[in-house]
Design a protein around this motif. Sequence first.
Motif, PDB file in Angstrom:
ATOM      1  N   THR A  94      39.243  41.748  37.783  1.00 10.72           N
ATOM      2  CA  THR A  94      38.750  41.200  39.039  1.00 10.72           C
ATOM      3  C   THR A  94      39.778  41.436  40.124  1.00 10.72           C
ATOM      4  OG1 THR A  94      37.525  39.488  37.866  1.00 10.72           O
ATOM      5  CG2 THR A  94      37.934  39.109  40.207  1.00 10.72           C
ATOM      6  N   VAL A 140      40.719  40.235  44.062  1.00  4.64           N
ATOM      7  CA  VAL A 140      40.463  39.246  45.103  1.00  4.64           C
ATOM      8  C   VAL A 140      41.130  39.748  46.372  1.00  4.64           C
ATOM      9  CG1 VAL A 140      40.735  36.842  45.819  1.00  4.64           C
ATOM     10  CG2 VAL A 140      40.397  37.395  43.392  1.00  4.64           C
ATOM     11  N   THR A 175      37.462  35.513  51.825  1.00  4.93           N
ATOM     12  CA  THR A 175      37.876  35.900  50.486  1.00  4.93           C
ATOM     13  C   THR A 175      36.758  36.707  49.845  1.00  4.93           C
ATOM     14  OG1 THR A 175      39.224  33.910  50.252  1.00  4.93           O
ATOM     15  CG2 THR A 175      38.628  35.068  48.228  1.00  4.93           C
ATOM     16  N   ARG A 210      35.552  39.057  46.472  1.00  3.68           N
ATOM     17  CA  ARG A 210      35.816  39.293  45.055  1.00  3.68           C
ATOM     18  C   ARG A 210      34.929  40.423  44.546  1.00  3.68           C
ATOM     19  NH1 ARG A 210      36.879  33.992  45.484  1.00  3.68           N
ATOM     20  NH2 ARG A 210      38.568  33.113  44.264  1.00  3.68           N
TER      21      ARG A 210
END
Length: 159
Positions: A97, A99, A107, A109
């Motif tokens: 992942t 970010v 934010t 992702r």
Amino acid sequence: MRALHLAAAVLALACLFAAAPAAADAGSLALQENESDSPDVNIYGPETAVYNYSEEFRVSVLGADVESVTWKFPDGSTATGTETTYRFMEEGDRTITVVVETTDGETLRESVTYDVFHADDDDGWNPVPALQFFGMVGFFLLVLLGLKMVALPMILREL
């Protein structure tokens, strides 16, 4: 004779174009255009992941200015920056992942899951690095062959 040179030139160029994607990052995903106003996060990495082999990853963000990037790996480790490497030490489905913090405070992702496989044979030899090496050697041999058969005769003829 001129037809032979033309055929050799066409063959050399065809070999170069055929080998160039393999010499570059053949496993990277294609960049997609951002059709909406929302930022788009793209993770680039290998198509497949091999156990105990260091893989390279990078991220690009379209439609936003990046303040920070944090990578989260299956074993709990993290990395920062738009480019990183990771060595998968477990087989099976593993998720990476990323970010992204934008300068607007948003934010973002994005995740990618790999089915990590064990490429070693009974002797413990991993063929992937050797195949990459021979692929690059083959590419450069094709370049040299193309230069010898096409460029050098043209240069000598002009002298």
